[in-house]
Design a protein around this motif. Structure first.
Motif, PDB file in Angstrom:
ATOM      1  N   ARG A  47       0.790  -1.241   0.000  1.00 12.48           N
ATOM      2  CA  ARG A  47       0.000   0.000   0.000  1.00 12.48           C
ATOM      3  C   ARG A  47       0.814   1.280   0.000  1.00 12.48           C
ATOM      4  N   VAL A  48       2.054   1.251   0.444  1.00 15.42           N
ATOM      5  CA  VAL A  48       2.823   2.496   0.501  1.00 15.42           C
ATOM      6  C   VAL A  48       3.060   3.020  -0.913  1.00 15.42           C
ATOM      7  N   ASP A  49       3.083   4.341  -1.053  1.00 10.24           N
ATOM      8  CA  ASP A  49       3.241   4.949  -2.374  1.00 10.24           C
ATOM      9  C   ASP A  49       4.584   4.618  -3.013  1.00 10.24           C
ATOM     10  N   LEU A  50       5.634   4.633  -2.209  1.00  6.59           N
ATOM     11  CA  LEU A  50       6.973   4.348  -2.722  1.00  6.59           C
ATOM     12  C   LEU A  50       7.703   3.452  -1.737  1.00  6.59           C
TER      13      LEU A  50
ATOM     14  N   LEU B  22      10.786 -11.408  -0.514  1.00  4.64           N
ATOM     15  CA  LEU B  22      10.918 -10.173  -1.278  1.00  4.64           C
ATOM     16  C   LEU B  22      10.148 -10.278  -2.592  1.00  4.64           C
ATOM     17  N   PHE B  23      10.227 -11.410  -3.243  1.00  4.34           N
ATOM     18  CA  PHE B  23       9.492 -11.626  -4.490  1.00  4.34           C
ATOM     19  C   PHE B  23       7.987 -11.448  -4.268  1.00  4.34           C
ATOM     20  N   GLN B  24       7.491 -11.934  -3.145  1.00  5.78           N
ATOM     21  CA  GLN B  24       6.063 -11.777  -2.840  1.00  5.78           C
ATOM     22  C   GLN B  24       5.687 -10.306  -2.687  1.00  5.78           C
ATOM     23  N   VAL B  25       6.549  -9.530  -2.035  1.00 12.76           N
ATOM     24  CA  VAL B  25       6.296  -8.092  -1.887  1.00 12.76           C
ATOM     25  C   VAL B  25       6.292  -7.421  -3.261  1.00 12.76           C
ATOM     26  N   LEU B  26       7.272  -7.741  -4.093  1.00 10.07           N
ATOM     27  CA  LEU B  26       7.353  -7.144  -5.421  1.00 10.07           C
ATOM     28  C   LEU B  26       6.139  -7.515  -6.261  1.00 10.07           C
ATOM     29  N   THR B  27       5.694  -8.742  -6.143  1.00 11.40           N
ATOM     30  CA  THR B  27       4.511  -9.182  -6.880  1.00 11.40           C
ATOM     31  C   THR B  27       3.275  -8.426  -6.410  1.00 11.40           C
ATOM     32  N   GLU B  28       3.150  -8.205  -5.114  1.00  9.03           N
ATOM     33  CA  GLU B  28       2.020  -7.453  -4.559  1.00  9.03           C
ATOM     34  C   GLU B  28       1.992  -6.021  -5.097  1.00  9.03           C
ATOM     35  N   ARG B  29       3.150  -5.436  -5.302  1.00 11.87           N
ATOM     36  CA  ARG B  29       3.239  -4.038  -5.739  1.00 11.87           C
ATOM     37  C   ARG B  29       3.207  -3.886  -7.254  1.00 11.87           C
ATOM     38  N   GLU B  30       3.377  -4.970  -7.974  1.00  9.11           N
ATOM     39  CA  GLU B  30       3.552  -4.933  -9.422  1.00  9.11           C
ATOM     40  C   GLU B  30       2.455  -4.125 -10.110  1.00  9.11           C
ATOM     41  N   GLU B  31       2.909  -3.135 -10.882  1.00  9.81           N
ATOM     42  CA  GLU B  31       2.056  -2.257 -11.678  1.00  9.81           C
ATOM     43  C   GLU B  31       1.047  -1.463 -10.849  1.00  9.81           C
TER      44      GLU B  31
END
Length: 109
Positions: free
Chosen positions: A22-25, A44-53
């Motif tokens: 949810r954080v903007d950046l 970390l991959f899970q976090v990146l996937t959650e933020r993707e696009e």
């Protein structure tokens, strides 16, 4: 990584990943400085996937993408992380000169 591992151990991983989503950046500094174990890299991959696009990610690393296999020791996982990070990304290469060192030298002149 430590917070993600602790959240996973305490059955709070989904909540923690959602918060990071949810954080903007999301800023990750010094990626590549230390080797991540498989569990840390997967989290970390899970976090990146959650933020993707959805939300922005800024990463500072002293290594090129080709050297990230030293950080993410599983080549497939490394490729997936690089793929997530570089899709629709703006990549800024600053070179090998240290900003901190140059700034310190400039102050002392």
């Amino acid at each position: 990584m430590n917070e993600l591992v602790e959240a996973a151990d305490e059955k709070q991983l989904t909540k923690t990943i959602n918060r990071y989503g949810r954080v903007d950046l999301l800023v990750i500094d010094e990626l590549g400085y230390m080797e991540l174990d498989r569990r840390g890299a997967e989290l970390l991959f899970q976090v990146l996937t959650e933020r993707e696009e959805k939300n922005a990610i800024a990463i500072a690393s002293n290594q090129s993408f080709s050297a990230w296999t030293d950080t993410f020791t599983d080549p497939r996982l490394c490729a997936a992380i690089v793929d997530r990070l570089t899709y629709n990304a703006t990549i800024i290469e600053t070179g090998t000169n240290s900003y901190r060192l140059a700034h310190t030298r400039a102050r002392h002149l």
